[in-house]
Design a protein around this motif. Structure first.
Motif, short mmCIF file in Angstrom:
data_model
loop_
_atom_site.label_atom_id
_atom_site.label_comp_id
_atom_site.label_asym_id
_atom_site.label_seq_id
_atom_site.Cartn_x
_atom_site.Cartn_y
_atom_site.Cartn_z
N LYS A 193 10.60 -16.01 -15.25
CA LYS A 193 11.67 -17.02 -16.04
C LYS A 193 12.31 -18.08 -14.86
O LYS A 193 12.51 -19.00 -15.20
CB LYS A 193 12.68 -16.28 -16.74
CG LYS A 193 12.29 -15.45 -17.83
CD LYS A 193 13.33 -15.36 -18.94
CE LYS A 193 12.72 -14.56 -19.90
NZ LYS A 193 11.57 -14.56 -20.33
N ARG A 194 12.12 -17.77 -13.71
CA ARG A 194 12.56 -18.59 -12.37
C ARG A 194 11.81 -19.73 -12.25
O ARG A 194 12.28 -20.71 -11.83
CB ARG A 194 12.62 -17.96 -11.23
CG ARG A 194 13.85 -16.60 -11.24
CD ARG A 194 13.94 -16.07 -9.91
NE ARG A 194 13.05 -14.76 -9.99
CZ ARG A 194 12.98 -13.84 -8.80
NH1 ARG A 194 13.51 -14.45 -7.85
NH2 ARG A 194 12.29 -12.93 -9.24
N LEU A 195 10.35 -19.53 -12.66
CA LEU A 195 9.63 -20.74 -12.54
C LEU A 195 9.39 -21.46 -14.05
O LEU A 195 8.74 -22.63 -13.87
CB LEU A 195 8.26 -20.25 -11.84
CG LEU A 195 8.41 -19.86 -10.38
CD1 LEU A 195 7.11 -19.33 -9.95
CD2 LEU A 195 9.06 -21.06 -9.59
N VAL A 196 9.27 -20.81 -15.08
CA VAL A 196 8.90 -21.26 -16.32
C VAL A 196 10.09 -22.28 -16.95
O VAL A 196 10.95 -21.56 -17.62
CB VAL A 196 8.39 -20.31 -17.55
CG1 VAL A 196 8.00 -21.07 -18.67
CG2 VAL A 196 7.31 -19.58 -16.58
N HIS A 197 9.59 -23.41 -16.98
CA HIS A 197 10.75 -24.54 -17.61
C HIS A 197 9.74 -25.55 -18.67
O HIS A 197 10.04 -26.47 -18.85
CB HIS A 197 11.78 -25.38 -16.76
CG HIS A 197 12.53 -24.58 -16.04
ND1 HIS A 197 12.47 -24.30 -14.77
CD2 HIS A 197 13.43 -23.69 -16.49
CE1 HIS A 197 13.56 -23.59 -14.12
NE2 HIS A 197 14.02 -23.26 -15.42
N GLY A 198 8.70 -24.96 -19.18
CA GLY A 198 7.86 -25.70 -19.87
C GLY A 198 6.30 -25.46 -19.51
O GLY A 198 6.03 -25.02 -18.51
#
Length: 135
Positions: free
Chosen positions: A103-108
């Motif tokens: 979740k720290r890297l996934v923003h789309g």
């Protein structure tokens, strides 16, 4: 069923069994270090040159994972000989993105970038991103 498909399935099962957030920090750092030490994956980034590998995306903050997937996929496709370390990195990034595990890297799912760089610069971006997460 070929070996890479089997390893992908096993790796996916392993990731699914992990309850906490999983980003694969240690193994990604290890694989990236190995690639940086391997001179055969280096090639300069020249926008106008036609070569075995071209410029790779240097991601904007929050879009690292999608760009790491795109870049390692490009490296696999443009590398004349199969490189199991690049394949492992690609499968790891793709699984993390598909399953929204880091979740720290996934923003789309889209790779957004303003600049491109050579293989070495791309690998250093992977390394620094994951080293920051390790702290």
């Amino acid at each position: 069923m070929n070996t890479s498909m089997l390893s992908y399935i096993l790796f996916s099962c392993l990731l699914l069994s992990v309850q906490a957030e999983y980003c694969g920090v240690r193994e990604i750092i290890r694989y990236t270090d190995r690639l940086l030490d391997n001179s055969s994956v280096r090639c300069p980034c020249r926008q106008t040159a036609i070569s075995s590998c071209s410029c790779l995306p240097i991601p904007e903050r929050g879009h690292e994972l999608a760009c790491f997937v795109d870049g390692t996929k490009h490296l696999m496709e443009k590398n004349e000989s199969s490189n199991p370390v690049i394949e492992r990195l690609y499968l790891t990034f793709q699984t993390l993105l598909d399953r929204n595990l880091c979740k720290r890297l996934v923003h789309g799912n889209q790779c957004l970038y303003k600049t491109k760089g050579g293989v070495k610069e791309f690998l250093k971006k992977i390394l620094t991103t994951y080293q920051e997460m390790e702290k």
